[in-house]
Design a protein around this motif. Structure first.
Motif, PDB file in Angstrom:
ATOM      1  N   GLY A   1       0.820  -1.202   0.000  1.00 59.36           N
ATOM      2  CA  GLY A   1       0.000   0.000   0.000  1.00 59.36           C
ATOM      3  C   GLY A   1       0.849   1.246   0.000  1.00 59.36           C
ATOM      4  O   GLY A   1       2.063   1.190  -0.230  1.00 59.36           O
ATOM      5  N   LEU A   2       0.189   2.360   0.259  1.00 62.83           N
ATOM      6  CA  LEU A   2       0.857   3.660   0.310  1.00 62.83           C
ATOM      7  C   LEU A   2       1.071   4.046   1.768  1.00 62.83           C
ATOM      8  O   LEU A   2       0.140   3.987   2.579  1.00 62.83           O
ATOM      9  CB  LEU A   2      -0.011   4.715  -0.389  1.00 62.83           C
ATOM     10  CG  LEU A   2       0.471   6.165  -0.313  1.00 62.83           C
ATOM     11  CD1 LEU A   2       1.813   6.322  -1.022  1.00 62.83           C
ATOM     12  CD2 LEU A   2      -0.578   7.090  -0.912  1.00 62.83           C
ATOM     13  N   VAL A   3       2.292   4.454   2.090  1.00 65.25           N
ATOM     14  CA  VAL A   3       2.619   4.828   3.459  1.00 65.25           C
ATOM     15  C   VAL A   3       3.553   6.034   3.428  1.00 65.25           C
ATOM     16  O   VAL A   3       4.319   6.213   2.465  1.00 65.25           O
ATOM     17  CB  VAL A   3       3.256   3.633   4.200  1.00 65.25           C
ATOM     18  CG1 VAL A   3       4.569   3.224   3.570  1.00 65.25           C
ATOM     19  CG2 VAL A   3       3.421   3.918   5.677  1.00 65.25           C
ATOM     20  N   GLN A   4       3.503   6.836   4.469  1.00 68.95           N
ATOM     21  CA  GLN A   4       4.385   7.994   4.549  1.00 68.95           C
ATOM     22  C   GLN A   4       5.788   7.574   5.006  1.00 68.95           C
ATOM     23  O   GLN A   4       5.938   6.531   5.665  1.00 68.95           O
ATOM     24  CB  GLN A   4       3.819   9.019   5.533  1.00 68.95           C
ATOM     25  CG  GLN A   4       2.535   9.671   5.057  1.00 68.95           C
ATOM     26  CD  GLN A   4       2.063  10.766   5.983  1.00 68.95           C
ATOM     27  OE1 GLN A   4       2.450  10.818   7.152  1.00 68.95           O
ATOM     28  NE2 GLN A   4       1.231  11.665   5.475  1.00 68.95           N
ATOM     29  N   PRO A   5       6.787   8.349   4.671  1.00 74.48           N
ATOM     30  CA  PRO A   5       8.142   8.050   5.171  1.00 74.48           C
ATOM     31  C   PRO A   5       8.141   7.928   6.691  1.00 74.48           C
ATOM     32  O   PRO A   5       7.485   8.711   7.388  1.00 74.48           O
ATOM     33  CB  PRO A   5       8.957   9.256   4.703  1.00 74.48           C
ATOM     34  CG  PRO A   5       8.255   9.722   3.477  1.00 74.48           C
ATOM     35  CD  PRO A   5       6.788   9.502   3.751  1.00 74.48           C
TER      36      PRO A   5
ATOM     37  N   MET B   1       8.124  -4.211   7.766  1.00 74.06           N
ATOM     38  CA  MET B   1       8.945  -3.112   7.258  1.00 74.06           C
ATOM     39  C   MET B   1       8.684  -1.868   8.099  1.00 74.06           C
ATOM     40  O   MET B   1       7.560  -1.361   8.131  1.00 74.06           O
ATOM     41  CB  MET B   1       8.608  -2.845   5.788  1.00 74.06           C
ATOM     42  CG  MET B   1       8.747  -4.076   4.901  1.00 74.06           C
ATOM     43  SD  MET B   1       8.528  -3.720   3.149  1.00 74.06           S
ATOM     44  CE  MET B   1       6.825  -3.203   3.135  1.00 74.06           C
ATOM     45  N   ASN B   2       9.712  -1.417   8.786  1.00 75.07           N
ATOM     46  CA  ASN B   2       9.620  -0.226   9.634  1.00 75.07           C
ATOM     47  C   ASN B   2      10.523   0.879   9.094  1.00 75.07           C
ATOM     48  O   ASN B   2      11.411   0.623   8.278  1.00 75.07           O
ATOM     49  CB  ASN B   2      10.021  -0.572  11.065  1.00 75.07           C
ATOM     50  CG  ASN B   2       9.142  -1.641  11.686  1.00 75.07           C
ATOM     51  OD1 ASN B   2       7.941  -1.698  11.439  1.00 75.07           O
ATOM     52  ND2 ASN B   2       9.755  -2.497  12.488  1.00 75.07           N
TER      53      ASN B   2
ATOM     54  N   THR C   1      10.255   2.188  -2.138  1.00 73.29           N
ATOM     55  CA  THR C   1       9.149   2.047  -3.084  1.00 73.29           C
ATOM     56  C   THR C   1       9.497   1.044  -4.164  1.00 73.29           C
ATOM     57  O   THR C   1      10.531   1.164  -4.830  1.00 73.29           O
ATOM     58  CB  THR C   1       8.814   3.408  -3.728  1.00 73.29           C
ATOM     59  OG1 THR C   1       8.346   4.298  -2.711  1.00 73.29           O
ATOM     60  CG2 THR C   1       7.760   3.258  -4.808  1.00 73.29           C
ATOM     61  N   ALA C   2       8.654   0.036  -4.330  1.00 72.33           N
ATOM     62  CA  ALA C   2       8.912  -1.041  -5.287  1.00 72.33           C
ATOM     63  C   ALA C   2       7.747  -2.015  -5.268  1.00 72.33           C
ATOM     64  O   ALA C   2       6.873  -1.935  -4.395  1.00 72.33           O
ATOM     65  CB  ALA C   2      10.203  -1.783  -4.919  1.00 72.33           C
TER      66      ALA C   2
ATOM     67  N   VAL D   1       6.158   4.561  -0.851  1.00 75.45           N
ATOM     68  CA  VAL D   1       6.480   5.387   0.308  1.00 75.45           C
ATOM     69  C   VAL D   1       6.602   6.830  -0.170  1.00 75.45           C
ATOM     70  O   VAL D   1       7.520   7.169  -0.926  1.00 75.45           O
ATOM     71  CB  VAL D   1       7.788   4.929   0.977  1.00 75.45           C
ATOM     72  CG1 VAL D   1       8.033   5.745   2.253  1.00 75.45           C
ATOM     73  CG2 VAL D   1       7.737   3.441   1.284  1.00 75.45           C
ATOM     74  N   SER D   2       5.654   7.648   0.252  1.00 72.22           N
ATOM     75  CA  SER D   2       5.598   9.022  -0.248  1.00 72.22           C
ATOM     76  C   SER D   2       4.916   9.909   0.776  1.00 72.22           C
ATOM     77  O   SER D   2       3.982   9.469   1.451  1.00 72.22           O
ATOM     78  CB  SER D   2       4.836   9.059  -1.568  1.00 72.22           C
ATOM     79  OG  SER D   2       4.759  10.374  -2.062  1.00 72.22           O
ATOM     80  N   PRO D   3       5.350  11.191   0.866  1.00 72.77           N
ATOM     81  CA  PRO D   3       4.693  12.111   1.815  1.00 72.77           C
ATOM     82  C   PRO D   3       3.223  12.301   1.475  1.00 72.77           C
ATOM     83  O   PRO D   3       2.828  12.261   0.314  1.00 72.77           O
ATOM     84  CB  PRO D   3       5.488  13.416   1.638  1.00 72.77           C
ATOM     85  CG  PRO D   3       6.804  12.995   1.070  1.00 72.77           C
ATOM     86  CD  PRO D   3       6.502  11.789   0.220  1.00 72.77           C
TER      87      PRO D   3
END
Length: 121
Positions: free
Chosen positions: A10-14, A82-83, A90-91, A119-121
């Motif tokens: 999924g999409l997660v913030q840094p 993954m922490n 990102t991959a 991984v994106s703001p």
């Protein structure tokens, strides 16, 4: 027929966390070592982490201290925790498993279809 299905991307913030799962199903006699790989756009697929059948682990230098691979042999499933995620994580993440479908069968390598991690703001 052996199938591997990844989930949890999924999409997660840094700085955030994700937990990927990879479930192995089908007619399986035994499962050996399992790996997580990833492939970023325009780059080669790279090995992220490995776990042996008895729980031994190995990691790419880029993820040591941040990622943890584990497995539940009762569920034929491997996990990748993954922490402290970074944009460079990102991959598409793929799992594989070395499996034997019968007591006399040879070991073959099976792959899942992948799960996207962004991984994106």
């Amino acid at each position: 027929q052996v199938q591997l299905v990844e989930s949890g991307g999924g999409l997660v913030q840094p700085g955030g966390s994700l937990r990927l799962s990879c479930a192995v199903s089908g007619s399986i006699f035994s499962i050996g070592a399992m790996d997580w790989y990833r492939q970023a756009p325009g780059k080669q697929r790279e090995l992220v982490a490995t776990i042996t059948s008895d729980g031994g682990t190995n990691y790419a230098d880029s993820v040591k201290g941040r990622f943890a691979i584990s497995r539940d042999n009762t569920k034929n499933t491997t996990y990748l925790q993954m922490n402290s995620l970074k944009p460079e994580d990102t991959a598409v993440y793929y799992c594989n498993a070395r499996a034997r479908v019968s007591v006399l069968g040879s070991i073959a390598l099976y792959w899942g279809q992948g799960t996207q991690v962004a991984v994106s703001p």
